[in-house]
Design a protein around this motif. Sequence first.
Motif, PDB file in Angstrom:
ATOM      1  N   PHE A   1       0.826  -1.211   0.000  1.00  0.00           N
ATOM      2  CA  PHE A   1       0.000   0.000   0.000  1.00  0.00           C
ATOM      3  C   PHE A   1       0.859   1.259   0.000  1.00  0.00           C
ATOM      4  CE2 PHE A   1      -3.852  -2.091   2.349  1.00  0.00           C
ATOM      5  CZ  PHE A   1      -4.156  -2.790   1.197  1.00  0.00           C
ATOM      6  N   ASP A   2       1.857   1.275   0.897  1.00  0.00           N
ATOM      7  CA  ASP A   2       2.622   2.509   1.074  1.00  0.00           C
ATOM      8  C   ASP A   2       3.569   2.800  -0.091  1.00  0.00           C
ATOM      9  OD1 ASP A   2       4.524   0.583   1.504  1.00  0.00           O
ATOM     10  OD2 ASP A   2       5.120   1.285   3.493  1.00  0.00           O
ATOM     11  N   ARG A   3       3.718   1.840  -1.013  1.00  0.00           N
ATOM     12  CA  ARG A   3       4.493   2.135  -2.218  1.00  0.00           C
ATOM     13  C   ARG A   3       3.645   2.934  -3.210  1.00  0.00           C
ATOM     14  NH1 ARG A   3       8.775   2.860  -0.672  1.00  0.00           N
ATOM     15  NH2 ARG A   3       7.541   2.991   1.234  1.00  0.00           N
ATOM     16  N   LEU A   4       2.343   2.748  -3.158  1.00  0.00           N
ATOM     17  CA  LEU A   4       1.448   3.502  -4.034  1.00  0.00           C
ATOM     18  C   LEU A   4       1.249   4.919  -3.502  1.00  0.00           C
ATOM     19  CD1 LEU A   4      -0.350   3.201  -6.591  1.00  0.00           C
ATOM     20  CD2 LEU A   4      -2.255   2.707  -5.042  1.00  0.00           C
ATOM     21  N   ALA A   5       1.040   5.058  -2.202  1.00  0.00           N
ATOM     22  CA  ALA A   5       0.860   6.372  -1.572  1.00  0.00           C
ATOM     23  C   ALA A   5       0.980   6.218  -0.067  1.00  0.00           C
ATOM     24  CB  ALA A   5      -0.490   6.969  -1.941  1.00  0.00           C
ATOM     25  N   THR A   6       1.392   7.275   0.597  1.00  0.00           N
ATOM     26  CA  THR A   6       1.557   7.223   2.054  1.00  0.00           C
ATOM     27  C   THR A   6       0.549   8.083   2.798  1.00  0.00           C
ATOM     28  OG1 THR A   6       3.246   8.968   1.911  1.00  0.00           O
ATOM     29  CG2 THR A   6       4.015   6.680   1.971  1.00  0.00           C
ATOM     30  N   THR A   7      -0.330   8.758   2.082  1.00  0.00           N
ATOM     31  CA  THR A   7      -1.410   9.490   2.748  1.00  0.00           C
ATOM     32  C   THR A   7      -2.733   8.870   2.310  1.00  0.00           C
ATOM     33  OG1 THR A   7      -1.728  11.148   0.994  1.00  0.00           O
ATOM     34  CG2 THR A   7      -0.057  11.618   2.669  1.00  0.00           C
ATOM     35  N   LEU A   8      -3.680   8.839   3.217  1.00  0.00           N
ATOM     36  CA  LEU A   8      -4.972   8.210   2.925  1.00  0.00           C
ATOM     37  C   LEU A   8      -5.670   8.888   1.752  1.00  0.00           C
ATOM     38  CD1 LEU A   8      -7.129   6.150   3.661  1.00  0.00           C
ATOM     39  CD2 LEU A   8      -8.057   7.798   5.311  1.00  0.00           C
ATOM     40  N   GLN A   9      -5.596  10.209   1.707  1.00  0.00           N
ATOM     41  CA  GLN A   9      -6.263  10.951   0.643  1.00  0.00           C
ATOM     42  C   GLN A   9      -5.719  10.559  -0.733  1.00  0.00           C
ATOM     43  OE1 GLN A   9      -5.966  15.203   1.022  1.00  0.00           O
ATOM     44  NE2 GLN A   9      -7.192  15.609  -0.791  1.00  0.00           N
ATOM     45  N   ASN A  10      -4.404  10.549  -0.889  1.00  0.00           N
ATOM     46  CA  ASN A  10      -3.804  10.183  -2.171  1.00  0.00           C
ATOM     47  C   ASN A  10      -4.063   8.724  -2.521  1.00  0.00           C
ATOM     48  OD1 ASN A  10      -2.823  12.759  -2.400  1.00  0.00           O
ATOM     49  ND2 ASN A  10      -0.717  12.257  -1.852  1.00  0.00           N
ATOM     50  N   PHE A  11      -3.984   7.864  -1.516  1.00  0.00           N
ATOM     51  CA  PHE A  11      -4.212   6.436  -1.749  1.00  0.00           C
ATOM     52  C   PHE A  11      -5.637   6.207  -2.244  1.00  0.00           C
ATOM     53  CE2 PHE A  11      -5.322   2.114  -0.440  1.00  0.00           C
ATOM     54  CZ  PHE A  11      -4.254   1.394  -0.953  1.00  0.00           C
ATOM     55  N   LEU A  12      -6.612   6.810  -1.583  1.00  0.00           N
ATOM     56  CA  LEU A  12      -8.010   6.655  -1.983  1.00  0.00           C
ATOM     57  C   LEU A  12      -8.241   7.172  -3.399  1.00  0.00           C
ATOM     58  CD1 LEU A  12      -9.843   7.785   1.287  1.00  0.00           C
ATOM     59  CD2 LEU A  12      -9.700   5.464   0.391  1.00  0.00           C
ATOM     60  N   ALA A  13      -7.634   8.325  -3.710  1.00  0.00           N
ATOM     61  CA  ALA A  13      -7.828   8.922  -5.033  1.00  0.00           C
ATOM     62  C   ALA A  13      -7.258   8.031  -6.129  1.00  0.00           C
ATOM     63  CB  ALA A  13      -7.180  10.303  -5.076  1.00  0.00           C
ATOM     64  N   LEU A  14      -6.060   7.470  -5.895  1.00  0.00           N
ATOM     65  CA  LEU A  14      -5.429   6.614  -6.896  1.00  0.00           C
ATOM     66  C   LEU A  14      -6.199   5.316  -7.092  1.00  0.00           C
ATOM     67  CD1 LEU A  14      -1.656   7.111  -5.987  1.00  0.00           C
ATOM     68  CD2 LEU A  14      -2.775   7.757  -8.127  1.00  0.00           C
ATOM     69  N   VAL A  15      -6.578   4.674  -6.003  1.00  0.00           N
ATOM     70  CA  VAL A  15      -7.326   3.416  -6.102  1.00  0.00           C
ATOM     71  C   VAL A  15      -8.659   3.647  -6.799  1.00  0.00           C
ATOM     72  CG1 VAL A  15      -8.497   1.606  -4.789  1.00  0.00           C
ATOM     73  CG2 VAL A  15      -6.224   2.350  -4.101  1.00  0.00           C
TER      74      VAL A  15
END
Length: 214
Positions: free
Chosen positions: A74-88
């Motif tokens: 997960f943390d390779r894709l993004a380390t903030t919840l906001q960015n991770f949610l947006a990318l997924v």
Amino acid sequence: MKKAVLYGRTSTPEQHLESQFIQLRDIAAQRGLVLSGVYSDFGVAGSKSRRPGIDSLLRDARRGKFSVILVAAFDRLATTLQNFLALVDEIDSLGIELIFAREAVDTSTPTGRMFVTTLGSIAQMQKSFTKERIKAGMRRRKLDGLPCGRQPLDIDHDDLVRDRLSGMSLTDVAKRYGVSRASVVRWVREAQPTNPALSTSYQLNREFREEVAA
């Protein structure tokens, strides 16, 4: 056979991307996926929403160049919840499967789909909480007799217009008064028809500049 790509990221130059890709290649081989590309961000913080590697990956994803993305964690894709949610959310909307090796999440499976659905619910909750905080703040300001919403800029429009018509550049006027160039153009345009003095000043100034140029 499905085309797949790998995505890796390191936050410091000392880390090695290949250590992430070894396991991902094994997973791709086990699932019979055809690797068609590798995207990476080397020494880039995962908190950044704009990254060369992820931007390139998303561009190719929109063009339909692959249907599966493999990521080490997960943390390779993004380390903030906001960015991770947006990318997924964007990747899922394109119909592309995401596989995270460390967490064993595969969005093509029922469990993986539940994961995406849960993330979507969290994103909606965040938006609702943010809106409610804004509304609560506005209600509080009203009760305290304070103004709500965007406050008008305390700018002397006449001075701004005179500076612009006297020959000051559009950029300099905008910087001096702390407004956009578009606002300067609009205020000058609005002032000229209603203020003959300004129109005359502008005409004289233009004629003077033309004489000097000649």
